[in-house]
Design an enzyme around this catalytic site. Structure first.
Site, PDB file in Angstrom:
ATOM      1  N   GLU A   1       8.662  -6.469 -11.460  1.00 24.61           N
ATOM      2  CA  GLU A   1       8.561  -4.820 -12.322  1.00 24.61           C
ATOM      3  C   GLU A   1       7.748  -3.870 -11.386  1.00 24.61           C
ATOM      4  OE1 GLU A   1       6.622  -2.322 -14.503  1.00 24.61           O
ATOM      5  OE2 GLU A   1       5.563  -4.068 -14.632  1.00 24.61           O
TER       6      GLU A   1
ATOM      7  N   TYR B   1       3.917   1.985  -1.337  1.00 24.29           N
ATOM      8  CA  TYR B   1       4.173   2.852  -2.766  1.00 24.29           C
ATOM      9  C   TYR B   1       2.769   2.456  -3.314  1.00 24.29           C
ATOM     10  CZ  TYR B   1       9.370   1.197  -2.281  1.00 24.29           C
ATOM     11  OH  TYR B   1      10.047   1.145  -1.858  1.00 24.29           O
ATOM     12  N   ALA B   2       1.776   2.328  -3.544  1.00 22.68           N
ATOM     13  CA  ALA B   2       0.650   2.084  -4.369  1.00 22.68           C
ATOM     14  C   ALA B   2       0.240   3.589  -4.589  1.00 22.68           C
ATOM     15  CB  ALA B   2      -0.422   0.783  -3.993  1.00 22.68           C
ATOM     16  N   ARG B   3       0.095   4.417  -3.618  1.00 27.95           N
ATOM     17  CA  ARG B   3      -0.973   5.136  -2.361  1.00 27.95           C
ATOM     18  C   ARG B   3       0.456   7.012  -3.298  1.00 27.95           C
ATOM     19  NH1 ARG B   3      -3.323   4.973   2.582  1.00 27.95           N
ATOM     20  NH2 ARG B   3      -3.827   2.182   2.742  1.00 27.95           N
TER      21      ARG B   3
ATOM     22  N   GLN C   1      16.096 -19.015 -11.121  1.00 32.01           N
ATOM     23  CA  GLN C   1      16.832 -18.208 -11.672  1.00 32.01           C
ATOM     24  C   GLN C   1      17.763 -17.540 -10.646  1.00 32.01           C
ATOM     25  OE1 GLN C   1      13.186 -15.981 -13.361  1.00 32.01           O
ATOM     26  NE2 GLN C   1      13.044 -14.947 -11.382  1.00 32.01           N
TER      27      GLN C   1
ATOM     28  N   SER D   1       1.024  -1.359  -0.134  1.00 33.44           N
ATOM     29  CA  SER D   1       0.167  -0.107  -0.346  1.00 33.44           C
ATOM     30  C   SER D   1       0.716   1.319  -0.122  1.00 33.44           C
ATOM     31  CB  SER D   1      -0.746  -0.032   0.948  1.00 33.44           C
ATOM     32  OG  SER D   1      -2.066   1.327   1.462  1.00 33.44           O
TER      33      SER D   1
ATOM     34  N   GLN E   1       3.258  -8.122  -1.803  1.00 35.82           N
ATOM     35  CA  GLN E   1       3.282  -9.456  -0.459  1.00 35.82           C
ATOM     36  C   GLN E   1       2.973 -10.293  -1.063  1.00 35.82           C
ATOM     37  OE1 GLN E   1      -0.797  -9.736   1.941  1.00 35.82           O
ATOM     38  NE2 GLN E   1       0.478  -8.640   3.186  1.00 35.82           N
TER      39      GLN E   1
END
Length: 237
Positions: A185, A162-164, A228, A160, A204
């Site tokens: 990404e 970063y999303a905000r 990887q 949240s 998450q």
């Protein structure tokens, strides 16, 4: 299909290093949560910084991705003293022309960073963050290595915090019996440069346990992203 709780994640999912849920002052949270696990972003990034190409318009092709579009930065490496100069994108393969971490885009692509964050010295990093240019993205990797059981599917959502700020984390599902570090990404959807902090929480993972074991797992298919060991660019079989 059931969602795994914190105790089940600890018992059933291979996560190394594993972190408990606890408050960490001035850091974006990470570690096991009630019904998920908050992963950390590592120190290695590839920032999308396209440069003009002669003879036509450059195109991003998932079947033939051009690594020249990406500038590689590792915040854990000491920046070499190259005697000044401006930002220089890699001319050939990654590693042959090292990108100086002090030349990572700061405000504009190509603008030299003028200072080193004091907090970075506490973690042993040259800097504690990367800057993603406006309307661009960066590929990066998790600190954690995962070993997914055969009867578990994993989905990922961004944190949240970063999303905000208009930063979107995009990760495709981790399939049953997939192993490795996760390539992340992070898209900057804003018209301004945006910071992403290394060694702190970024997304998450939610673990879904199937009612039955799948007939064919990712390991059975010998998937191209199996095992990887970090940030991996697009591949096509």
């Amino acid at each position: 299909m059931a969602v795994l709780c914190d105790t089940q994640i600890r018992e059933l999912i291979g996560i190394e290093p594993f972190a408990d849920a606890e408050k960490r002052a001035s850091r974006i949270s990470y570690g096991v949560s009630s019904y998920g696990y908050d992963v950390r972003v590592g120190t290695r990034f590839k920032v999308f910084t396209p440069t003009p190409r002669s003879g036509g318009i450059a195109v991003v092709d998932p079947k033939n991705f051009n690594d020249d579009f990406m500038v590689e930065v590792d915040l854990a490496e000491e920046a070499p003293d190259s005697g000044g100069g401006g930002f220089q994108p890699p001319r050939t393969s990654v590693g042959e022309v090292p990108v100086r971490t002090q030349d990572v885009p700061a405000g504009r692509v190509g603008e030299r960073s003028r200072r080193q964050d004091a907090s970075a010295t506490d973690t042993g990093l040259v800097r504690d963050h990367i800057i993603i240019p406006p309307n661009s993205f960066a590929l990066c990797e998790t600190v954690e290595v995962f070993d997914i059981p055969r009867d578990v599917l994993v989905i990922c959502v961004g944190k949240s915090t970063y999303a905000r700020c208009g930063l979107i984390v995009n990760v495709t599902p981790l399939e049953p019996e997939w192993r490795g570090k996760v390539t992340l990404e992070i898209s900057n959807t804003t018209p301004l440069p945006a910071k992403v902090y290394a060694n702190e929480g970024v997304a998450q993972l939610i673990f879904l346990k199937g009612d039955r074991v799948c007939a064919v797992s990712y390991a059975d298919k010998a998937g191209k992203y199996q095992d990887q060991d970090g940030l991996t660019l697009p591949k096509v079989d």
